[in-house]
Design a protein around this motif. Sequence first.
Motif, PDB file in Angstrom:
ATOM      1  N   GLY A 106      67.310  27.392  78.625  1.00  0.00           N
ATOM      2  CA  GLY A 106      68.574  27.738  79.259  1.00  0.00           C
ATOM      3  C   GLY A 106      69.722  27.000  78.601  1.00  0.00           C
ATOM      4  O   GLY A 106      69.837  26.967  77.374  1.00  0.00           O
ATOM      5  N   ILE A 107      70.549  26.360  79.400  1.00  0.00           N
ATOM      6  CA  ILE A 107      71.692  25.617  78.882  1.00  0.00           C
ATOM      7  C   ILE A 107      71.262  24.472  77.963  1.00  0.00           C
ATOM      8  O   ILE A 107      72.037  23.989  77.143  1.00  0.00           O
ATOM      9  N   PHE A 108      70.018  24.045  78.066  1.00  0.00           N
ATOM     10  CA  PHE A 108      69.486  22.954  77.250  1.00  0.00           C
ATOM     11  C   PHE A 108      68.747  23.438  75.999  1.00  0.00           C
ATOM     12  O   PHE A 108      68.062  22.645  75.344  1.00  0.00           O
ATOM     13  N   GLU A 109      68.849  24.706  75.656  1.00  0.00           N
ATOM     14  CA  GLU A 109      68.185  25.242  74.454  1.00  0.00           C
ATOM     15  C   GLU A 109      68.581  24.398  73.243  1.00  0.00           C
ATOM     16  O   GLU A 109      69.764  24.167  72.991  1.00  0.00           O
ATOM     17  N   GLY A 110      67.587  23.888  72.499  1.00  0.00           N
ATOM     18  CA  GLY A 110      67.835  23.051  71.325  1.00  0.00           C
ATOM     19  C   GLY A 110      68.185  21.609  71.652  1.00  0.00           C
ATOM     20  O   GLY A 110      68.675  20.876  70.795  1.00  0.00           O
ATOM     21  N   ALA A 111      67.925  21.167  72.873  1.00  0.00           N
ATOM     22  CA  ALA A 111      68.327  19.823  73.323  1.00  0.00           C
ATOM     23  C   ALA A 111      67.553  18.709  72.631  1.00  0.00           C
ATOM     24  O   ALA A 111      66.366  18.837  72.324  1.00  0.00           O
ATOM     25  N   THR A 112      68.268  17.609  72.407  1.00  0.00           N
ATOM     26  CA  THR A 112      67.686  16.333  72.004  1.00  0.00           C
ATOM     27  C   THR A 112      68.408  15.276  72.846  1.00  0.00           C
ATOM     28  O   THR A 112      69.422  15.563  73.473  1.00  0.00           O
ATOM     29  N   GLY A 113      67.890  14.063  72.837  1.00  0.00           N
ATOM     30  CA  GLY A 113      68.562  12.997  73.567  1.00  0.00           C
ATOM     31  C   GLY A 113      67.584  12.097  74.276  1.00  0.00           C
ATOM     32  O   GLY A 113      66.381  12.131  74.013  1.00  0.00           O
ATOM     33  N   PHE A 114      68.142  11.291  75.188  1.00  0.00           N
ATOM     34  CA  PHE A 114      67.334  10.291  75.879  1.00  0.00           C
ATOM     35  C   PHE A 114      67.689  10.221  77.356  1.00  0.00           C
ATOM     36  O   PHE A 114      68.827  10.462  77.749  1.00  0.00           O
ATOM     37  N   ILE A 115      66.686   9.876  78.158  1.00  0.00           N
ATOM     38  CA  ILE A 115      66.834   9.657  79.592  1.00  0.00           C
ATOM     39  C   ILE A 115      66.302   8.256  79.875  1.00  0.00           C
ATOM     40  O   ILE A 115      65.172   7.938  79.500  1.00  0.00           O
ATOM     41  N   THR A 116      67.099   7.426  80.521  1.00  0.00           N
ATOM     42  CA  THR A 116      66.670   6.089  80.913  1.00  0.00           C
ATOM     43  C   THR A 116      66.327   6.118  82.398  1.00  0.00           C
ATOM     44  O   THR A 116      67.088   6.643  83.202  1.00  0.00           O
ATOM     45  N   SER A 117      65.178   5.554  82.735  1.00  0.00           N
ATOM     46  CA  SER A 117      64.697   5.573  84.114  1.00  0.00           C
ATOM     47  C   SER A 117      64.389   4.158  84.585  1.00  0.00           C
ATOM     48  O   SER A 117      63.676   3.417  83.909  1.00  0.00           O
ATOM     49  N   ALA A 118      64.937   3.788  85.737  1.00  0.00           N
ATOM     50  CA  ALA A 118      64.562   2.563  86.449  1.00  0.00           C
ATOM     51  C   ALA A 118      64.034   3.033  87.804  1.00  0.00           C
ATOM     52  O   ALA A 118      64.724   3.754  88.516  1.00  0.00           O
ATOM     53  N   PHE A 119      62.811   2.664  88.148  1.00  0.00           N
ATOM     54  CA  PHE A 119      62.167   3.270  89.313  1.00  0.00           C
ATOM     55  C   PHE A 119      61.368   2.259  90.119  1.00  0.00           C
ATOM     56  O   PHE A 119      61.074   1.161  89.662  1.00  0.00           O
ATOM     57  N   THR A 120      61.030   2.678  91.338  1.00  0.00           N
ATOM     58  CA  THR A 120      60.134   1.910  92.197  1.00  0.00           C
ATOM     59  C   THR A 120      59.044   2.839  92.735  1.00  0.00           C
ATOM     60  O   THR A 120      59.243   4.045  92.855  1.00  0.00           O
ATOM     61  N   VAL A 121      57.898   2.230  93.042  1.00  0.00           N
ATOM     62  CA  VAL A 121      56.785   2.926  93.688  1.00  0.00           C
ATOM     63  C   VAL A 121      56.320   2.014  94.817  1.00  0.00           C
ATOM     64  O   VAL A 121      55.988   0.849  94.578  1.00  0.00           O
ATOM     65  N   ASP A 122      56.301   2.553  96.066  1.00  0.00           N
ATOM     66  CA  ASP A 122      55.896   1.696  97.176  1.00  0.00           C
ATOM     67  C   ASP A 122      54.410   1.861  97.476  1.00  0.00           C
ATOM     68  O   ASP A 122      53.703   2.645  96.833  1.00  0.00           O
TER      69      ASP A 122
ATOM     70  N   ASN B 229      52.904   3.377  99.690  1.00  0.00           N
ATOM     71  CA  ASN B 229      52.534   4.734 100.102  1.00  0.00           C
ATOM     72  C   ASN B 229      52.702   5.746  98.979  1.00  0.00           C
ATOM     73  O   ASN B 229      52.701   6.944  99.226  1.00  0.00           O
ATOM     74  N   ALA B 230      52.874   5.259  97.747  1.00  0.00           N
ATOM     75  CA  ALA B 230      53.042   6.079  96.541  1.00  0.00           C
ATOM     76  C   ALA B 230      54.346   6.875  96.543  1.00  0.00           C
ATOM     77  O   ALA B 230      54.471   7.864  95.851  1.00  0.00           O
ATOM     78  N   ARG B 231      55.326   6.432  97.342  1.00  0.00           N
ATOM     79  CA  ARG B 231      56.664   7.043  97.317  1.00  0.00           C
ATOM     80  C   ARG B 231      57.387   6.529  96.081  1.00  0.00           C
ATOM     81  O   ARG B 231      57.419   5.329  95.824  1.00  0.00           O
ATOM     82  N   VAL B 232      57.990   7.445  95.342  1.00  0.00           N
ATOM     83  CA  VAL B 232      58.684   7.126  94.093  1.00  0.00           C
ATOM     84  C   VAL B 232      60.184   7.319  94.286  1.00  0.00           C
ATOM     85  O   VAL B 232      60.614   8.333  94.850  1.00  0.00           O
ATOM     86  N   ARG B 233      60.983   6.345  93.827  1.00  0.00           N
ATOM     87  CA  ARG B 233      62.449   6.486  93.733  1.00  0.00           C
ATOM     88  C   ARG B 233      62.806   6.178  92.291  1.00  0.00           C
ATOM     89  O   ARG B 233      62.493   5.102  91.789  1.00  0.00           O
ATOM     90  N   ASP B 234      63.463   7.128  91.633  1.00  0.00           N
ATOM     91  CA  ASP B 234      63.724   7.053  90.199  1.00  0.00           C
ATOM     92  C   ASP B 234      65.213   7.274  89.937  1.00  0.00           C
ATOM     93  O   ASP B 234      65.736   8.351  90.179  1.00  0.00           O
ATOM     94  N   SER B 235      65.892   6.240  89.436  1.00  0.00           N
ATOM     95  CA  SER B 235      67.305   6.354  89.044  1.00  0.00           C
ATOM     96  C   SER B 235      67.361   6.682  87.575  1.00  0.00           C
ATOM     97  O   SER B 235      66.912   5.889  86.739  1.00  0.00           O
ATOM     98  N   GLN B 236      67.879   7.867  87.240  1.00  0.00           N
ATOM     99  CA  GLN B 236      67.932   8.328  85.856  1.00  0.00           C
ATOM    100  C   GLN B 236      69.359   8.446  85.355  1.00  0.00           C
ATOM    101  O   GLN B 236      70.249   8.890  86.077  1.00  0.00           O
ATOM    102  N   SER B 237      69.549   8.050  84.113  1.00  0.00           N
ATOM    103  CA  SER B 237      70.813   8.231  83.412  1.00  0.00           C
ATOM    104  C   SER B 237      70.478   8.875  82.068  1.00  0.00           C
ATOM    105  O   SER B 237      69.610   8.378  81.338  1.00  0.00           O
ATOM    106  N   ALA B 238      71.148   9.992  81.736  1.00  0.00           N
ATOM    107  CA  ALA B 238      70.790  10.749  80.542  1.00  0.00           C
ATOM    108  C   ALA B 238      71.988  11.047  79.663  1.00  0.00           C
ATOM    109  O   ALA B 238      73.102  11.221  80.151  1.00  0.00           O
TER     110      ALA B 238
END
Length: 140
Positions: free
Chosen positions: A108-124, A126-135
């Motif tokens: 779609g709008i990302f056809e031919g995309a390159t780049g990076f995503i940085t993720s800082a996350f937690t897992v509790d 109960n296996a609940r995930v919270r993921d803060s992403q910056s791309a």
Amino acid sequence: MTREIRYQLIFEGKASPEDDMGTRMNVEVEAILQPGMVEADVAGGAANARSIAVVENDEYGGFSESGEIVFGGGSLTYTSTGAPHLGPSPDPAVQAGHVVFKVERGTGIFEGATGFITSAFTVDENARVRDSQSAVIFVE
């Protein structure tokens, strides 16, 4: 002309073990697409972005991850790069980690995309995930 697309989102969801040892996990998370956090054409009229990934853990706190993030305007496929880490946090019921993803391709709008995503996350516990992403994504 190259277009630069940026986003900052908080994904929330759950990790589920794929095997008895917990070395392979399926992670399904979702983020609310708020105005100002993603461009309108990236959201594509959708209220949420979804990510489905597979995580392979090692015995040293490291892991590898590959997955796809689906927005209303298209999708990004990614793999982890560098030295991801997951370990204890000040809260004994929560583990914290970080990882950088390399964008492998897009649709779609990302056809031919390159780049990076940085993720800082937690897992509790109960296996609940919270993921803060910056791309930062580049599209030709």
